[in-house]
Design a protein around this motif. Structure first.
Motif, mmCIF file in Angstrom:
data_model
loop_
_atom_site.group_PDB
_atom_site.id
_atom_site.type_symbol
_atom_site.label_atom_id
_atom_site.label_comp_id
_atom_site.label_asym_id
_atom_site.label_seq_id
_atom_site.Cartn_x
_atom_site.Cartn_y
_atom_site.Cartn_z
ATOM 1 N N VAL A 34 0.836 -1.202 0.000
ATOM 2 C CA VAL A 34 0.000 0.000 0.000
ATOM 3 C C VAL A 34 0.871 1.252 0.000
ATOM 4 O O VAL A 34 0.557 2.246 -0.667
ATOM 5 C CB VAL A 34 -0.959 -0.015 1.209
ATOM 6 C CG1 VAL A 34 -1.744 1.301 1.291
ATOM 7 C CG2 VAL A 34 -1.924 -1.189 1.109
ATOM 8 N N MET A 35 1.972 1.216 0.720
ATOM 9 C CA MET A 35 2.877 2.364 0.737
ATOM 10 C C MET A 35 3.450 2.639 -0.652
ATOM 11 O O MET A 35 3.646 3.793 -1.038
ATOM 12 C CB MET A 35 4.013 2.122 1.744
ATOM 13 C CG MET A 35 3.582 2.203 3.198
ATOM 14 S SD MET A 35 4.835 1.572 4.342
ATOM 15 C CE MET A 35 6.138 2.778 4.099
ATOM 16 N N THR A 36 3.713 1.576 -1.408
ATOM 17 C CA THR A 36 4.219 1.754 -2.772
ATOM 18 C C THR A 36 3.191 2.486 -3.622
ATOM 19 O O THR A 36 3.534 3.390 -4.402
ATOM 20 C CB THR A 36 4.558 0.398 -3.398
ATOM 21 O OG1 THR A 36 5.479 -0.290 -2.557
ATOM 22 C CG2 THR A 36 5.173 0.575 -4.775
ATOM 23 N N LEU A 37 1.913 2.100 -3.494
ATOM 24 C CA LEU A 37 0.861 2.799 -4.220
ATOM 25 C C LEU A 37 0.772 4.253 -3.774
ATOM 26 O O LEU A 37 0.635 5.167 -4.600
ATOM 27 C CB LEU A 37 -0.488 2.109 -4.006
ATOM 28 C CG LEU A 37 -0.960 1.187 -5.137
ATOM 29 C CD1 LEU A 37 -0.033 -0.016 -5.239
ATOM 30 C CD2 LEU A 37 -2.397 0.711 -4.883
ATOM 31 N N MET A 257 9.440 6.468 -0.697
ATOM 32 C CA MET A 257 8.917 5.512 0.281
ATOM 33 C C MET A 257 9.170 5.987 1.708
ATOM 34 O O MET A 257 8.330 5.793 2.601
ATOM 35 C CB MET A 257 9.558 4.149 0.053
ATOM 36 C CG MET A 257 9.076 3.418 -1.181
ATOM 37 S SD MET A 257 7.329 2.908 -1.071
ATOM 38 C CE MET A 257 7.444 1.631 0.183
ATOM 39 N N SER A 258 10.307 6.618 1.943
ATOM 40 C CA SER A 258 10.620 7.124 3.282
ATOM 41 C C SER A 258 9.661 8.233 3.683
ATOM 42 O O SER A 258 9.262 8.343 4.855
ATOM 43 C CB SER A 258 12.071 7.627 3.328
ATOM 44 O OG SER A 258 12.972 6.578 3.051
ATOM 45 N N ARG A 259 9.275 9.067 2.714
ATOM 46 C CA ARG A 259 8.301 10.122 2.999
ATOM 47 C C ARG A 259 6.947 9.522 3.401
ATOM 48 O O ARG A 259 6.298 10.005 4.333
ATOM 49 C CB ARG A 259 8.140 11.031 1.778
ATOM 50 C CG ARG A 259 9.279 12.009 1.548
ATOM 51 C CD ARG A 259 8.992 12.899 0.350
ATOM 52 N NE ARG A 259 9.852 14.057 0.297
ATOM 53 C CZ ARG A 259 10.882 14.189 -0.538
ATOM 54 N NH1 ARG A 259 11.167 13.208 -1.397
ATOM 55 N NH2 ARG A 259 11.621 15.283 -0.524
ATOM 56 N N ASP A 274 13.902 5.915 8.638
ATOM 57 C CA ASP A 274 13.012 5.651 7.498
ATOM 58 C C ASP A 274 13.808 5.153 6.301
ATOM 59 O O ASP A 274 13.380 4.236 5.590
ATOM 60 C CB ASP A 274 12.240 6.922 7.128
ATOM 61 C CG ASP A 274 11.356 7.431 8.252
ATOM 62 O OD1 ASP A 274 10.702 6.601 8.896
ATOM 63 O OD2 ASP A 274 11.325 8.656 8.471
ATOM 64 N N ILE A 275 14.970 5.769 6.084
ATOM 65 C CA ILE A 275 15.838 5.365 4.968
ATOM 66 C C ILE A 275 16.265 3.911 5.141
ATOM 67 O O ILE A 275 16.164 3.097 4.206
ATOM 68 C CB ILE A 275 17.078 6.271 4.876
ATOM 69 C CG1 ILE A 275 16.684 7.758 4.748
ATOM 70 C CG2 ILE A 275 17.985 5.827 3.741
ATOM 71 C CD1 ILE A 275 16.039 8.113 3.450
ATOM 72 N N ARG A 276 16.734 3.564 6.338
ATOM 73 C CA ARG A 276 17.199 2.203 6.586
ATOM 74 C C ARG A 276 16.053 1.196 6.492
ATOM 75 O O ARG A 276 16.236 0.081 5.978
ATOM 76 C CB ARG A 276 17.838 2.122 7.982
ATOM 77 C CG ARG A 276 19.220 2.708 8.073
ATOM 78 C CD ARG A 276 20.218 1.991 7.176
ATOM 79 N NE ARG A 276 20.361 0.590 7.526
ATOM 80 C CZ ARG A 276 21.257 0.125 8.375
ATOM 81 N NH1 ARG A 276 22.108 0.955 8.950
ATOM 82 N NH2 ARG A 276 21.340 -1.157 8.630
#
Length: 319
Positions: A34-37, A257-259, A274-276
């Motif tokens: 869902v995050m990818t969308l 994605m981190s955002r 978030d990056i990791r």
């Protein structure tokens, strides 16, 4: 947290909750999908047969009330089978373009690695530029436009490995894994022949999903966090464990994605954590590892090797 960010967070979590109630796969995989969308990217679902990859792809499409098309890829498929074709109309004395299944807001590309290289190449322009060119004429695709693809990593007969250029266009690659015992038992007790998605209702419109993407894109990234992301990318390019590192496009996907992750956590800025956290799903499929056994072992082994590569990159200290 701004009102638009709260609304975007509510919509995104509502999609996750709806899918979690319906599907038997783990919540973490659902959240990543869902995050990818929400980040406006394309998603690659990679796992063994029978895990529920296609069901998850269908569920994502159903949760977002937009135009949907499903393409079952086969080795004999032609590029025109997905982009469309121009046909001469004798009465009009000209060509009429008939749009293919790519002209949908959510495209389910089932068993994408069964398509031959010529057909796979037809997806490159669509996935990167959100348009297709047929007979020298360019046509814009609907907005938002997302490809949700599935592939089986263990079956080699009748398949074509996805080229690096196409893998790089997928924002995330995830694996569902086997369901836990309780979820699998619940699935087995359901009435035979029943569609598992029969009760899944749309959660938001395609326009609302596009608004979520725009809101997430405005989450703040501090220069030091951006520098940390660049250092992570650089580590994949200089490590002896990798033959080919992550591209600048990978960096854009990592920050997108981190955002979204920061937004779902109720924050208005991206943290190094978030990056990791997003690096395994975003970067592992974009790297060609030096060890052939790692390259052939699949997603889990590649993510472990990636962790080895980036573990030595120091995160910026808080002020």
């Amino acid at each position: 947290m701004a009102e638009s960010a709260r609304t975007a967070r509510t919509v995104t979590l509502a999609i996750v909750d709806a899918l979690d109630r319906t599907l038997s796969c783990g919540r973490e995989a659902i959240e990543l999908a869902v995050m990818t969308l929400a980040a406006g990217g394309h998603l690659l679902l990679e796992d063994v047969p029978g895990i529920g990859k296609t069901t998850l792809a269908r569920a994502l499409a159903r949760a977002v009330q937009g135009t949907t098309a499903r393409i079952q890829f086969t080795p004999d498929m032609l590029p025109s089978d997905i982009t469309g074709v121009s046909v001469f109309d004798p009465q009009a004395k000209g060509f009429t373009f008939y749009r293919g299944p790519l002209f949908a807001q959510i495209v389910l590309a089932d068993e994408i690695n069964r398509a031959n290289p010529k057909t796979q190449s037809a997806l490159l322009e669509a996935m990167e530029e959100r348009r297709v060119t047929v007979d020298g004429v360019t046509y814009d695709l609907p907005q938002p436009f997302t490809v949700i693809a599935t592939q089986n990593p263990v079956e080699m007969e009748g398949t074509y490995p996805l080229p690096e250029a196409q893998l790089d266009r997928f924002m995330c690659r995830i694996s569902l894994g086997y369901p836990d015992a309780r979820a699998e038992a619940r699935m087995l007790m359901a009435p035979s022949g029943k569609d598992p998605l029969a009760k899944l209702k749309p959660v938001c419109s395609a326009g609302e999903l596009a608004a979520v993407t725009r809101t997430a894109a405005r989450v703040h990234v501090d220069p030091r966090v951006a520098a940390y992301a660049v250092a992570v990318l650089a580590a994949t390019r200089t490590s002896p464990l990798a033959r080919l590192g992550a591209s600048p496009r990978a960096g854009l996907a990592l920050l997108a994605m981190s955002r979204v992750r920061a937004m779902l956590d109720g924050r208005d800025a991206v943290f190094p954590g978030d990056i990791r956290a997003m690096a395994p799903a975003v970067l592992s499929h974009r790297i060609v590892f030096a060890d052939p056994s790692v390259q052939a072992a699949g997603l889990a082994a590649q993510q472990r090797e990636l962790e080895r590569i980036i573990s030595g990159v120091p995160a910026p200290k808080a002020r």
